[in-house]
Write a protein that holds these residues in place. Structure first.
Motif, mmCIF file in Angstrom:
data_model
loop_
_atom_site.group_PDB
_atom_site.id
_atom_site.type_symbol
_atom_site.label_atom_id
_atom_site.label_comp_id
_atom_site.label_asym_id
_atom_site.label_seq_id
_atom_site.Cartn_x
_atom_site.Cartn_y
_atom_site.Cartn_z
ATOM 1 N N ASP A 194 -4.713 11.774 37.535
ATOM 2 C CA ASP A 194 -3.245 11.779 37.594
ATOM 3 C C ASP A 194 -2.789 11.498 36.170
ATOM 4 N N PRO A 195 -1.504 11.356 35.888
ATOM 5 C CA PRO A 195 -1.084 11.203 34.487
ATOM 6 C C PRO A 195 -1.662 9.978 33.771
ATOM 7 N N VAL A 196 -2.173 8.991 34.496
ATOM 8 C CA VAL A 196 -2.666 7.785 33.822
ATOM 9 C C VAL A 196 -4.175 7.579 33.975
ATOM 10 N N ARG A 197 -4.854 8.459 34.701
ATOM 11 C CA ARG A 197 -6.281 8.240 34.948
ATOM 12 C C ARG A 197 -7.060 9.522 34.708
ATOM 13 N N TYR A 198 -8.335 9.330 34.334
ATOM 14 C CA TYR A 198 -9.186 10.508 34.131
ATOM 15 C C TYR A 198 -10.634 10.156 34.408
ATOM 16 N N ILE A 199 -11.473 11.196 34.554
ATOM 17 C CA ILE A 199 -12.919 10.992 34.537
ATOM 18 C C ILE A 199 -13.452 11.651 33.273
ATOM 19 N N ALA A 200 -14.557 11.124 32.766
ATOM 20 C CA ALA A 200 -15.077 11.611 31.487
ATOM 21 C C ALA A 200 -16.557 11.328 31.374
ATOM 22 N N ASN A 201 -17.197 11.990 30.421
ATOM 23 C CA ASN A 201 -18.559 11.648 30.048
ATOM 24 C C ASN A 201 -18.515 10.615 28.928
ATOM 25 N N ARG A 202 -19.603 9.915 28.744
ATOM 26 C CA ARG A 202 -19.728 9.047 27.576
ATOM 27 C C ARG A 202 -20.095 9.903 26.380
ATOM 28 N N SER A 203 -19.332 9.819 25.316
ATOM 29 C CA SER A 203 -19.678 10.494 24.068
ATOM 30 C C SER A 203 -18.794 9.945 22.965
ATOM 31 N N SER A 204 -19.406 9.451 21.915
ATOM 32 C CA SER A 204 -18.614 8.932 20.789
ATOM 33 C C SER A 204 -18.139 10.067 19.900
ATOM 34 N N GLY A 205 -18.835 11.207 19.970
ATOM 35 C CA GLY A 205 -18.543 12.307 19.059
ATOM 36 C C GLY A 205 -19.278 12.184 17.726
ATOM 37 N N ALA A 206 -20.112 11.155 17.596
ATOM 38 C CA ALA A 206 -20.779 10.898 16.305
ATOM 39 C C ALA A 206 -21.705 12.042 15.895
ATOM 40 N N GLN A 207 -22.535 12.533 16.842
ATOM 41 C CA GLN A 207 -23.492 13.571 16.456
ATOM 42 C C GLN A 207 -22.797 14.887 16.127
ATOM 43 N N GLY A 208 -21.822 15.280 16.922
ATOM 44 C CA GLY A 208 -21.098 16.527 16.652
ATOM 45 C C GLY A 208 -20.341 16.471 15.333
ATOM 46 N N THR A 209 -19.738 15.318 15.072
ATOM 47 C CA THR A 209 -18.988 15.142 13.826
ATOM 48 C C THR A 209 -19.924 15.218 12.623
ATOM 49 N N ALA A 210 -21.085 14.592 12.744
ATOM 50 C CA ALA A 210 -22.064 14.631 11.648
ATOM 51 C C ALA A 210 -22.554 16.061 11.414
ATOM 52 N N ILE A 211 -22.715 16.818 12.482
ATOM 53 C CA ILE A 211 -23.170 18.208 12.342
ATOM 54 C C ILE A 211 -22.103 19.037 11.626
ATOM 55 N N ALA A 212 -20.856 18.869 12.020
ATOM 56 C CA ALA A 212 -19.771 19.609 11.362
ATOM 57 C C ALA A 212 -19.736 19.279 9.871
ATOM 58 N N ARG A 213 -19.898 17.996 9.553
ATOM 59 C CA ARG A 213 -19.867 17.563 8.150
ATOM 60 C C ARG A 213 -21.046 18.173 7.374
ATOM 61 N N ALA A 214 -22.200 18.217 7.998
ATOM 62 C CA ALA A 214 -23.383 18.771 7.329
ATOM 63 C C ALA A 214 -23.223 20.275 7.098
ATOM 64 N N LEU A 215 -22.625 20.959 8.060
ATOM 65 C CA LEU A 215 -22.393 22.407 7.905
ATOM 66 C C LEU A 215 -21.390 22.667 6.776
ATOM 67 N N LEU A 216 -20.355 21.834 6.725
ATOM 68 C CA LEU A 216 -19.389 21.930 5.621
ATOM 69 C C LEU A 216 -20.098 21.739 4.281
ATOM 70 N N GLY A 217 -21.014 20.788 4.283
ATOM 71 C CA GLY A 217 -21.758 20.477 3.052
ATOM 72 C C GLY A 217 -22.588 21.647 2.558
ATOM 73 N N LEU A 218 -22.973 22.532 3.475
ATOM 74 C CA LEU A 218 -23.741 23.722 3.081
ATOM 75 C C LEU A 218 -22.821 24.914 2.843
ATOM 76 N N GLY A 219 -21.516 24.669 2.855
ATOM 77 C CA GLY A 219 -20.571 25.715 2.459
ATOM 78 C C GLY A 219 -19.938 26.498 3.595
#
Ligand code: CTP
Ligand code: CA
Length: 223
Positions: free
Chosen positions: A27-52
């Motif tokens: 509902d507008p105040v509740r949700y279900i979700a998976n656990r994920s900090s986003g750390a690994q995906g963010t690091a991958i994006a940064r590494a790809l940027l680093g390679l151009g």
């Protein structure tokens, strides 16, 4: 000078990364979700940027901030993520690091569900689209390289190998996320890369290093 030329083995390449969890509203105040900090995906994006690479970063509501320099698309739900991913195509490679909720609440309410003494709400669920499988199985405009993740707690390699074939992606980055490993929410990861060539077991290392090694592997595959 307004435009700076990017250098590196992925210069001129467009790479999509999904990251973070998805939130599926109850509902507008509740949700279900998976656990994920986003750390690994963010690091991958940064590494790809680093390679151009030019990086399209489609992220759910993650704990860690997105990297600077990406084409950022923020989404909430799995269905929004699929829409954003399809809008980002074509890309040369796609890395699906997001922890997508498998189910959404089909009985989601547009007004807040009020607590009533003695009456428990009953939620019904619908299956979310599988974004990785949808992109992997595209006949037109499939990325040359599609990389999925498999976070498992049991029979890691067997489950991940089956997942790779079922979904049709090129590589699966598999890891053991049993609580005892401390990987979920932590700074380190221990992964196995599964491909047509078999299994490549990497030692436990920082998520940054996993990301850099993966980005280098992506660059080699696209070369
Ligand atoms: N994934 C996706 N869309 C979904 C579910 C998963 O794109 N609806 C992607 C994830 O980003 C990941 C890969 O598929 O790259 C594997 O996700 P996982 O949850 O391990 O696979 P499932 O097929 O959902 O299997 P399980 O029953 O183990 O959850
Ligand atoms: Ca799943």
């Amino acid at each position: 000078i307004t435009a700076r030329l990017k250098a590196g083995p992925l210069a001129g390449r467009r790479v999509l990364v999904t990251s973070g969890p998805t939130h599926e509203p109850i509902d507008p105040v509740r949700y279900i979700a998976n656990r994920s900090s986003g750390a690994q995906g963010t690091a991958i994006a940064r590494a790809l940027l680093g390679l151009g690479a030019d990086v399209v970063f489609v992220t759910g509501p993650a704990e860690v901030p997105p990297p600077e320099g990406v084409e950022l698309v923020r989404v909430e739900s799995a269905r929004e993520m699929l829409e954003a991913v399809e809008a980002a195509l074509p890309v040369d490679a796609a890395v699906f690091a997001a922890a997508v909720a498998d189910w959404r609440v089909s009985s989601a309410s547009s007004s807040k569900i009020k607590k009533q003494a003695g009456a428990l709400p009953a939620l019904t669920f619908a299956e979310n689209p599988d974004i990785l499988a949808t992109v992997s199985q595209r006949t037109a405009g499939r990325p040359a390289l599609v990389v999925g993740f498999a976070a498992e707690t049991d029979d890691v390699e067997a489950n991940a190998a089956a997942k790779r074939l079922r979904k049709g992606c090129d590589w699966i980055v598999a890891n053991d996320v049993s609580p005892a490993t401390g990987i979920m929410g932590g700074t380190e990861n221990a992964v196995v890369i599964l491909s047509d060539e078999g299994a490549e077991r990497w030692p436990r290392m920082s998520k940054e290093l996993v990301a850099r090694r993966l980005a280098e592997r992506v660059a080699l595959a696209l070369a």
